[in-house]
Scaffold this motif. Structure first.
Motif, PDB file in Angstrom:
ATOM      1  N   PHE A 107       0.838  -1.194   0.000  1.00  0.00           N
ATOM      2  CA  PHE A 107       0.000   0.000   0.000  1.00  0.00           C
ATOM      3  C   PHE A 107       0.873   1.244   0.000  1.00  0.00           C
ATOM      4  N   CYS A 108       0.239   2.385   0.204  1.00  0.00           N
ATOM      5  CA  CYS A 108       0.938   3.662   0.287  1.00  0.00           C
ATOM      6  C   CYS A 108       0.142   4.546   1.240  1.00  0.00           C
ATOM      7  N   GLY A 109       0.625   5.744   1.463  1.00  0.00           N
ATOM      8  CA  GLY A 109      -0.048   6.619   2.409  1.00  0.00           C
ATOM      9  C   GLY A 109      -1.466   6.976   2.040  1.00  0.00           C
ATOM     10  N   ALA A 110      -1.817   6.873   0.762  1.00  0.00           N
ATOM     11  CA  ALA A 110      -3.144   7.294   0.323  1.00  0.00           C
ATOM     12  C   ALA A 110      -4.267   6.479   0.949  1.00  0.00           C
ATOM     13  N   TYR A 111      -3.997   5.237   1.379  1.00  0.00           N
ATOM     14  CA  TYR A 111      -5.093   4.420   1.905  1.00  0.00           C
ATOM     15  C   TYR A 111      -5.500   4.832   3.326  1.00  0.00           C
ATOM     16  N   TRP A 112      -4.823   5.830   3.888  1.00  0.00           N
ATOM     17  CA  TRP A 112      -5.197   6.377   5.195  1.00  0.00           C
ATOM     18  C   TRP A 112      -6.182   7.544   5.074  1.00  0.00           C
ATOM     19  N   GLU A 113      -6.736   7.775   3.892  1.00  0.00           N
ATOM     20  CA  GLU A 113      -7.527   8.988   3.655  1.00  0.00           C
ATOM     21  C   GLU A 113      -8.610   9.212   4.714  1.00  0.00           C
ATOM     22  N   GLN A 114      -9.504   8.259   4.899  1.00  0.00           N
ATOM     23  CA  GLN A 114     -10.615   8.464   5.825  1.00  0.00           C
ATOM     24  C   GLN A 114     -10.126   8.585   7.263  1.00  0.00           C
ATOM     25  N   THR A 115      -9.125   7.780   7.616  1.00  0.00           N
ATOM     26  CA  THR A 115      -8.544   7.866   8.952  1.00  0.00           C
ATOM     27  C   THR A 115      -7.994   9.261   9.206  1.00  0.00           C
ATOM     28  N   ALA A 116      -7.260   9.790   8.239  1.00  0.00           N
ATOM     29  CA  ALA A 116      -6.663  11.120   8.396  1.00  0.00           C
ATOM     30  C   ALA A 116      -7.737  12.192   8.495  1.00  0.00           C
ATOM     31  N   ARG A 117      -8.795  12.069   7.691  1.00  0.00           N
ATOM     32  CA  ARG A 117      -9.868  13.072   7.742  1.00  0.00           C
ATOM     33  C   ARG A 117     -10.528  13.094   9.121  1.00  0.00           C
ATOM     34  N   ASP A 118     -10.803  11.926   9.665  1.00  0.00           N
ATOM     35  CA  ASP A 118     -11.485  11.876  10.956  1.00  0.00           C
ATOM     36  C   ASP A 118     -10.564  12.308  12.094  1.00  0.00           C
ATOM     37  N   LEU A 119      -9.289  11.942  12.031  1.00  0.00           N
ATOM     38  CA  LEU A 119      -8.354  12.393  13.061  1.00  0.00           C
ATOM     39  C   LEU A 119      -8.167  13.906  12.993  1.00  0.00           C
ATOM     40  N   SER A 120      -8.098  14.435  11.777  1.00  0.00           N
ATOM     41  CA  SER A 120      -7.974  15.880  11.611  1.00  0.00           C
ATOM     42  C   SER A 120      -9.199  16.599  12.160  1.00  0.00           C
ATOM     43  N   GLU A 121     -10.366  16.047  11.898  1.00  0.00           N
ATOM     44  CA  GLU A 121     -11.603  16.639  12.410  1.00  0.00           C
ATOM     45  C   GLU A 121     -11.631  16.622  13.941  1.00  0.00           C
ATOM     46  N   ALA A 122     -10.974  15.610  14.518  1.00  0.00           N
ATOM     47  CA  ALA A 122     -10.896  15.511  15.978  1.00  0.00           C
ATOM     48  C   ALA A 122      -9.803  16.407  16.560  1.00  0.00           C
ATOM     49  N   GLY A 123      -9.087  17.147  15.704  1.00  0.00           N
ATOM     50  CA  GLY A 123      -8.111  18.109  16.186  1.00  0.00           C
ATOM     51  C   GLY A 123      -6.664  17.714  16.035  1.00  0.00           C
ATOM     52  N   TYR A 124      -6.391  16.521  15.497  1.00  0.00           N
ATOM     53  CA  TYR A 124      -5.020  16.035  15.394  1.00  0.00           C
ATOM     54  C   TYR A 124      -4.371  16.470  14.083  1.00  0.00           C
ATOM     55  N   ARG A 125      -3.113  16.839  14.169  1.00  0.00           N
ATOM     56  CA  ARG A 125      -2.288  16.963  12.972  1.00  0.00           C
ATOM     57  C   ARG A 125      -1.906  15.551  12.549  1.00  0.00           C
ATOM     58  N   VAL A 126      -1.997  15.258  11.260  1.00  0.00           N
ATOM     59  CA  VAL A 126      -1.759  13.893  10.787  1.00  0.00           C
ATOM     60  C   VAL A 126      -0.643  13.913   9.746  1.00  0.00           C
ATOM     61  N   ILE A 127       0.406  13.168  10.010  1.00  0.00           N
ATOM     62  CA  ILE A 127       1.546  13.069   9.099  1.00  0.00           C
ATOM     63  C   ILE A 127       1.582  11.666   8.524  1.00  0.00           C
TER      64      ILE A 127
ATOM     65  N   PRO B 155       3.761   9.470   5.910  1.00  0.00           N
ATOM     66  CA  PRO B 155       4.881   9.271   4.982  1.00  0.00           C
ATOM     67  C   PRO B 155       4.642   8.107   4.027  1.00  0.00           C
ATOM     68  N   ASP B 156       5.258   8.189   2.862  1.00  0.00           N
ATOM     69  CA  ASP B 156       5.532   7.019   2.027  1.00  0.00           C
ATOM     70  C   ASP B 156       6.987   6.654   2.276  1.00  0.00           C
ATOM     71  N   GLN B 157       7.236   5.452   2.766  1.00  0.00           N
ATOM     72  CA  GLN B 157       8.617   5.058   3.010  1.00  0.00           C
ATOM     73  C   GLN B 157       9.394   5.008   1.689  1.00  0.00           C
ATOM     74  N   ILE B 158      10.699   5.201   1.772  1.00  0.00           N
ATOM     75  CA  ILE B 158      11.551   5.036   0.593  1.00  0.00           C
ATOM     76  C   ILE B 158      11.299   3.636   0.013  1.00  0.00           C
ATOM     77  N   GLY B 159      11.111   3.584  -1.313  1.00  0.00           N
ATOM     78  CA  GLY B 159      10.815   2.318  -1.986  1.00  0.00           C
ATOM     79  C   GLY B 159       9.339   2.071  -2.177  1.00  0.00           C
ATOM     80  N   PHE B 160       8.487   2.978  -1.676  1.00  0.00           N
ATOM     81  CA  PHE B 160       7.035   2.778  -1.708  1.00  0.00           C
ATOM     82  C   PHE B 160       6.341   4.051  -2.202  1.00  0.00           C
ATOM     83  N   GLY B 161       5.134   3.857  -2.744  1.00  0.00           N
ATOM     84  CA  GLY B 161       4.284   4.987  -3.091  1.00  0.00           C
ATOM     85  C   GLY B 161       4.956   6.000  -3.983  1.00  0.00           C
TER      86      GLY B 161
END
Length: 331
Positions: A76-96, A98-104
């Motif tokens: 996978f790559c970082g893009a599959y965290w989309e919904q997780t990131a949206r909901d965490l952001s809505e809850a007030g969290y900064r969400v980082i 990464p795509d590891q080297i060799g991926f995405g």
């Protein structure tokens, strides 16, 4: 009966052909594969080669002052965290993310000695570049092994630690025969849309497919259509060797951060299951048992068991995944 069998064969052939037609060649760094948030890069020089590490930095509208870092799995790559990131952001969290080297969207090195220590170090450099000195860390699948190494190397940086169906809860090399990087490379070169989909269908979703899974098959299959795919395949082979030879299972007792294990109980993922006898195979990838054993090893751990959920809770059963995650982060 013959007509029925013919119809079923026609139906499944047409189904696979239809979805295979949705696959388009993708660049070596997923240049024409859309990510849900803006992508930035940091520059790294690893073993004499200049490389770029991609990441997304999702800022909340109403910040609570806390950060969560999401680490992706191998296929996978970082893009599959989309919904997780949206909901965490809505809850007030900064969400980082990464795509590891060799991926995405990150660089695919010509040749790199991959280690989990190196990936963790790269991830720390990313956080340093963003001025982040404290974060919660969530790792899924192979990302769980990266996250574990990160937590062990940089305990002072980690607020909370979350593992979602991580691989590496057992040491496969004590039961599974070793295969060379060249072997892994040959297997990667054989992959196509149908083999990738079949693997995910059986390994991740227990034979139960939903249309929302297609995007992640199409991404991997798109790479196989690229003239640069041999470079992608070589990096995939090197990271398989890293996973097989660098277990983290023996070090869970040294984890200091409060930990949450989210374990889909239907998961049976294990590297090399097809290389062992049926008797040995039955002892591998037993996530209900592995989750309990890992929770006992980590000093301050909570275990959430998700019944009838496989390897990707945040894709397959999102509501069951996000509720305990946000509850734990808010504690």
């Amino acid at each position: 009966m013959k007509h029925t069998l013919f119809f079923l064969l026609y139906f499944f052939t047409a189904f696979f052909t239809l979805h295979a037609q949705d696959v388009r060649p993708l660049g070596i760094a997923l240049e024409n594969f859309d990510y849900p948030f803006p992508v930035d890069y940091i520059q790294l020089e690893l073993q004499g080669e200049p490389l770029k590490m991609a990441y997304m930095d999702v800022q909340p509208e109403q910040a609570n002052g806390k950060t969560v870092m999401l680490l992706h799995g191998k296929n996978f790559c970082g893009a599959y965290w989309e919904q997780t990131a949206r909901d965490l952001s809505e809850a007030g969290y900064r969400v980082i993310i990464p795509d590891q080297i060799g991926f995405g969207k990150s660089s695919k090195p010509v040749d790199l000695q991959y280690t989990f220590h190196l990936l963790a170090q790269n991830t720390k450099k990313l956080l340093d570049s963003l001025g982040v000195d404290k974060t919660s860390v969530l790792g899924h699948s192979m990302g769980g092994m990266v996250a574990t190494r990160f937590v062990l190397m940089y305990p002072e940086v980690v607020d909370k630690f979350i593992l979602e169906n991580p691989i590496g809860l057992e040491d496969w090399k004590v039961k599974v025969p070793y295969h060379s990087v060249e072997y892994w490379y040959e297997q990667e070169l054989k992959k196509d849309y149908e083999s990738i989909r079949q693997y995910q269908l059986q390994s991740y979703y227990d034979g139960k497919w939903q249309p929302k899974y297609d995007r992640w098959v199409n991404m991997l299959a798109g790479w196989t259509l690229s003239p640069q795919y041999p470079r992608v395949a070589w990096n995939a082979a090197l990271t398989y060797d890293m996973i097989f030879t660098q277990p983290v299972v023996y070090e869970f007792e040294h984890v200091e951060a409060p930990t949450l294990l989210i374990i889909g109980q239907r998961d049976r993922t294990a590297l090399g299951k097809n290389w062992v006898s049926e008797e040995v195979k039955q002892t591998l990838g037993n996530y209900p048992a592995l989750g309990k054993a890992t929770a006992e090893k980590i000093p301050n751990a909570q275990l959430v068991e998700l019944d009838n959920v496989g390897h990707l809770p945040h894709i397959e059963a999102y509501d069951k995944f996000i509720e305990p995650l946000i509850s734990f982060l808010n504690e």
